[in-house]
Design a protein around this motif. Structure first.
Motif, mmCIF file in Angstrom:
data_model
loop_
_atom_site.group_PDB
_atom_site.id
_atom_site.type_symbol
_atom_site.label_atom_id
_atom_site.label_comp_id
_atom_site.label_asym_id
_atom_site.label_seq_id
_atom_site.Cartn_x
_atom_site.Cartn_y
_atom_site.Cartn_z
ATOM 1 N N MET A 5 -50.231 24.395 -14.934
ATOM 2 C CA MET A 5 -48.854 23.990 -15.198
ATOM 3 C C MET A 5 -48.320 24.588 -16.493
ATOM 4 O O MET A 5 -47.104 24.683 -16.682
ATOM 5 C CB MET A 5 -48.794 22.458 -15.252
ATOM 6 N N ALA A 31 -57.986 22.464 -14.411
ATOM 7 C CA ALA A 31 -57.222 21.657 -13.459
ATOM 8 C C ALA A 31 -57.121 20.229 -13.970
ATOM 9 O O ALA A 31 -58.111 19.637 -14.401
ATOM 10 C CB ALA A 31 -57.890 21.667 -12.094
ATOM 11 N N GLY A 32 -55.920 19.684 -13.903
ATOM 12 C CA GLY A 32 -55.702 18.302 -14.324
ATOM 13 C C GLY A 32 -56.006 17.325 -13.218
ATOM 14 O O GLY A 32 -55.120 16.660 -12.692
ATOM 15 N N GLY A 33 -57.274 17.267 -12.839
ATOM 16 C CA GLY A 33 -57.716 16.361 -11.785
ATOM 17 C C GLY A 33 -57.546 16.978 -10.407
ATOM 18 O O GLY A 33 -56.925 18.028 -10.230
ATOM 19 N N LYS A 44 -62.310 20.150 -13.412
ATOM 20 C CA LYS A 44 -61.236 19.165 -13.230
ATOM 21 C C LYS A 44 -61.592 17.901 -13.976
ATOM 22 O O LYS A 44 -61.062 16.837 -13.679
ATOM 23 C CB LYS A 44 -61.045 18.871 -11.741
ATOM 24 N N GLY A 45 -62.537 18.028 -14.912
ATOM 25 C CA GLY A 45 -62.951 16.867 -15.687
ATOM 26 C C GLY A 45 -64.352 16.399 -15.377
ATOM 27 O O GLY A 45 -64.938 15.619 -16.125
ATOM 28 N N MET A 47 -53.451 13.871 -12.015
ATOM 29 C CA MET A 47 -52.478 13.744 -13.110
ATOM 30 C C MET A 47 -51.594 14.982 -13.242
ATOM 31 O O MET A 47 -50.410 14.874 -13.551
ATOM 32 C CB MET A 47 -53.249 13.511 -14.420
ATOM 33 N N GLU A 48 -52.172 16.143 -13.037
ATOM 34 C CA GLU A 48 -51.370 17.371 -13.084
ATOM 35 C C GLU A 48 -50.775 17.608 -11.694
ATOM 36 O O GLU A 48 -51.508 17.871 -10.744
ATOM 37 C CB GLU A 48 -52.250 18.574 -13.457
ATOM 38 N N PRO A 49 -49.447 17.533 -11.573
ATOM 39 C CA PRO A 49 -48.877 17.829 -10.255
ATOM 40 C C PRO A 49 -49.279 19.246 -9.810
ATOM 41 O O PRO A 49 -49.479 20.136 -10.639
ATOM 42 C CB PRO A 49 -47.365 17.718 -10.502
ATOM 43 N N TYR A 97 -53.574 24.496 -18.749
ATOM 44 C CA TYR A 97 -53.719 24.229 -17.312
ATOM 45 C C TYR A 97 -52.762 25.153 -16.552
ATOM 46 O O TYR A 97 -51.877 25.782 -17.148
ATOM 47 C CB TYR A 97 -53.356 22.767 -17.017
#
Lengths: 154, 728
Positions: free
Chosen positions: B212, B392-394, B62-63, B343-345, B210
């Protein structure tokens, strides 16, 4: 209805209703997923694309308004020397963390450097204000823009 | 929680698991793969016939860096350059890929990815190295002790060959029981500041995929219409307006009646069709309170006898000592609900394969959670469920719900379809802000007594708020004698030598769905402890740094020594005691997730016309910094996350409904909010500890202490803008 888009140098015919945000045509119709959905209200910048070279939020840009425009997304911005310099700087400095906002950050950074090759810190902060990064990579975004400026100057 | 550090036990398990994987993959059960196939040396190392090594990463990315950090451990032990190793995410299997700190549970959290993998992944790499070397020894007829691997080349005297030459033969060999781990003096990659992230390029050019971004053939997009207030029940709906939306497919009440699923051909159609849907809600059991009422309940609990005497203190004696003290300082604190807002819903995609296997595509933080939930929902054995972990975007904790909330929601939506089409569940930002899980609101009340010489004689500390852990599967591990440790961590276990400390806790009734939020209890405990230390230091007439060091002075207590060391380093680097004209400094230091972080915030301006955060100086001791640049990045991010929220963010409720809707009224930290962050890493030979969270706790109190140094105002009710403070 059928609409014609000029995107990343190619012409695409897409089926979309008027009022559809450009974001969803790019992502769901053209399957170019580098342009991200973050907020849907032009408040985070994750969906930034270029319209005739100018950064816009594609979540608040409607498909019927862009038929005559040249649209560039993150997938093609690196073909330009400013885009390539920004992407090189992003890798050199490991700007990203989760990375989800970074397509938008890169698109805005390219927009900034296109009109201002050597921006000050204040100019960077002002121009990039609308691009949110929840991982708070801002210090590196600032340094990445400065580094890209150096690369372009060399 | 036990940590399996037995090498023998690990490798036996690893070899057995590897064999199972191969038997499963190849009918002949042969251990050696054909030369055209990849060979799985053990659960964590796979090597292609061409010598490409792949690290199987058991933690999601996730970063925070495991897609770089865990391959680094394997590359180090085998003897590879970083460009000679790839990474892939592990499948869901709690017996093989469990977090060693979590028991038989695969998951990422508590800043443990590197800490629990440190020996495991090095051992896996070392085992692969020894197998390759032993194969070379047989092939060349030389003693294994004279063979080494450097940058992917096997070398012995004048002989050399790429590892690819020995992959097939090595895979025939038994995994060594106790491979030799490299001595830190041999490290070339671990601790090397020039090792770059492996995921930078794809995240800067739009190629990273991701959850999404998944577009499975023939997929539907599902969105859930949820009640305005928690606890509402969907009785039925009218979708006549939704039917006017091109691309709308259908709507259905979820089996648990928690909402109505709207299915559409694409995301925009789903958004429009859901907006158009009319739902008949039964709100009779829904939350109806305002956040002011919830706050009042918490504050009232602080004035009552606490339910739990957390540290078994002689409360009467502590209270009496404070009553008789020369000076008494009393402060009350309030911390609001906070959303994670990655940031990524949230999203995930679920499909059923021809053989009835359910496949979940997800930026899965805790794969074992949805895996277990899906066994129940679909009544399937564990092997008929697969979880494919995506970038994963966070998260900041949001993807780690013990009840697997959004994955369960996707499963319930999928279950009401005929399962012929994959279903991609998508949350919007409004869903995230309004229907989410939140950092619980907490209150603290602290009473400190000082003697005539400024020494602390008693510290009575009451904490009240909604437990994150109670009622979850983690309760058995993380709740002791009724005390949810995550409510009191950072106070009850503070390394400070504070005489006469009494810690009380009261759980307040459920107000909303709550969840760990980057650094969990430390989000409020560090703020309370560290702003109190400043207030008490001032009352004692002492310098804040010197006063803290005086309570960290036991030479036989390594906890105190490490905490004192980061404090000294941050103070020195920030120019403590030498404040420039027009600037003010504030300091805080805190231990969390096994690491020690000290931060000094430098500000200018003033609270009325606007405070400017000029610089944050951080010192971190996280044991061995496997990737120093990622450690710095995590400190930068942790500081931004902590400061961003205390400046101006809170979630409030009106009649049970969340007032905020999206980023315009849950304003994220922006690029101009912090002018500079300067991180210093304390050299260490200790095993790695957390970095994802420890940067967050000291950031907000250090800012508060700077504001107090500037203006005298002690901000005890958050967010700061509630106190009339503005930032520029």
């Amino acid at each position: 209805m059928a609409l014609t888009l000029k995107l990343n140098g190619e012409t695409h015919t897409v089926d979309a209703e008027p009022g559809t945000p450009l974001l969803w045509v790019i992502r769901d119709e053209l399957k170019l997923t580098g342009t991200k959905f973050g907020c849907g209200v032009a408040s985070c910048g994750a969906c930034t694309v270029h319209l005739n070279g100018e950064p816009v939020r594609s979540c608040q840009t409607y498909i019927e308004d862009v038929e005559d425009a040249e649209i560039t997304t993150i997938e093609a911005v690196g073909q330009d020397k400013i885009g390539a310099a920004v992407q090189q700087a992003w890798v050199e400095l490991d700007v990203v963390q989760c990375g989800y906002c970074q397509s938008g950050q890169v698109m805005s950074a390219v927009g900034l450097l296109s009109e201002n090759p050597k921006p000050s810190v204040e100019e960077i902060d002002s121009y990039m204000h609308g691009n949110a990064c929840r991982c708070a990579t801002y210090q590196r975004i600032r340094a990445g823009i400065q580094r890209a400026s150096e690369i372009l100057e060399a | 929680m036990t940590i399996n550090t037995s090498r023998r036990g690990f490798l036996k398990g690893a070899a057995a698991a590897g064999a199972v994987l191969l038997v499963g993959a190849r009918p002949d059960g042969a251990l050696a793969a054909a030369s055209s196939e990849a060979t799985q040396f053990n659960p964590f190392v796979k090597i292609d016939a061409d010598g490409t090594v792949t690290a199987i990463v058991k933690h999601f990315e996730k970063g925070q860096g495991p897609a770089t950090g865990l391959p680094t451990l394997i590359a180090e032990e085998i003897g590879l350059r970083m460009d000679q190793i790839e990474y892939g995410f592990a499948p869901s299997d709690p017996n093989v890929y469990n977090n060693l700190f979590f028991g038989p549970f695969q998951g990422t959290g508590g800043s443990t990815a590197m800490a629990n993998s440190w020996l495991q992944y090095r051992q896996a790499g070392a085992a692969a190295r020894e197998m390759l070397i032993n194969a070379a020894a047989q092939s060349w007829g030389v003693d294994a002790s004279g063979i080494a691997i450097e940058e992917g080349i096997v070398k012995a005297g004048d002989k050399s060959a790429p590892i690819a030459e020995f992959v097939a033969a090595a895979a025939q060999l038994d995994a060594p029981a106790e491979p030799r781990l490299k001595d830190p003096s041999e490290f070339r990659l671990i601790g090397n500041d020039s090792v770059r992230r492996k995921d930078s390029a794809i995240k800067g050019n739009g190629q990273a995929i991701y959850g999404m971004d998944l577009h499975l053939p023939n997929q539907m997009v599902a969105m859930i219409k949820r009640p305005e207030s928690r606890g509402g029940i969907a009785n039925g709906f009218d979708d006549s307006a939704s039917k006017e939306v091109k691309g709308f497919i259908s709507a259905a009440v979820l089996p648990n009646k928690a909402g109505v699923a709207v299915f559409a051909e694409n995301t925009w159609a789903a958004i429009q069709a859901r907006d158009a849907l009319e739902v008949d809600w039964d709100m009779s059991d829904a939350e109806t309170r305002n956040s002011d009422e919830i706050k009042a309940e918490i504050m009232a609990a602080l004035d009552a006898e606490p339910t739990y005497n957390v540290n078994k203190a002689d409360v009467a004696a502590v209270s009496a000592a404070i009553d008789e003290a020369d000076k008494v300082i009393e402060k009350t604190f309030y911390f609001p609900l906070l959303a994670h807002a990655p940031m990524e819903p949230l999203n995930c995609t679920i499909e059923q394969t021809a053989d009835g296997t359910i496949v979940l595509h997800d930026g899965a933080q805790m794969p074992t959670g949805p895996h277990m939930a899906y066994q129940q929902i679909f009544e399937l054995p564990p092997e008929k469920i697969q979880i494919k972990t995506m970038l994963a975007g966070g998260s900041f904790g949001r993807r780690a719900t013990p009840d697997a909330d959004y994955q369960v929601e996707a499963a319930l939506a999928f279950a009401v379809t005929d399962r012929s089409r994959p279903v991609k569940l998508v949350w919007t930002r409004e869903d995230d802000i309004r229907s989410g899980y939140y950092r619980p609101a907490f209150g603290h009340k602290v009473r400190v007594g000082l003697d005539a010489d400024g020494n602390i004689v008693g510290w009575q500390h009451q904490i009240a708020g909604q437990s994150v852990i109670k009622g979850t599967p983690f309760e058995a591990v993380l709740v002791h004698d009724g005390v949810d440790h995550s409510s009191v961590e950072g106070v009850a276990d503070s390394p400070y030598a504070i005489p006469g400390m009494a810690v009380g806790l009261t759980d307040t009734p459920k107000a909303t769905t709550v969840l760990w939020w980057r650094s969990v209890g430390h989000t409020h405990t560090a703020y309370t402890m560290e702003t109190m230390m400043d207030v008490v230091a001032k009352a004692a007439g002492r310098d804040p740094v010197e006063f803290r060091l005086a309570h960290l002075s036991d030479p036989d207590n390594p906890d105190q020594a490490r905490k004192a060391a980061v404090l000294r380093l941050a103070a020195e680097k920030a120019g403590w005691g030498n404040v420039p004209e027009g600037r003010s400094l504030g300091v805080a230091v805190h231990k969390s997730f096994g690491s020690y972080a000290a931060e000094v915030v430098e500000i200018s301006g003033d609270p009325d016309s606007g405070i400017k955060i000029e610089k944050v100086t951080c010192a971190i001791d996280c044991g061995i910094a496997v990737n120093p640049d990622i450690v710095r990045a995590q400190m930068e991010g942790g500081i931004g996350y902590g400061i961003g929220h205390v400046m101006r963010d809170q979630i409030t409720l009106t009649s049970g409904a969340v007032d905020q809707f999206n980023f315009p009224d849950y304003e994220p930290l922006r690029i101009g909010d912090i002018a500079a962050i300067d991180v210093h890493i304390v050299p260490s030979a200790e095993a790695p500890t957390g970095v994802g969270e420890p940067g967050t706790p000291p950031s907000a109190p250090a800012l508060a202490n700077a504001i107090k140094a500037m203006s005298g105002m002690h901000v005890a009710v958050l967010p700061m803008d509630e106190n009339g403070i503005t930032f520029v």
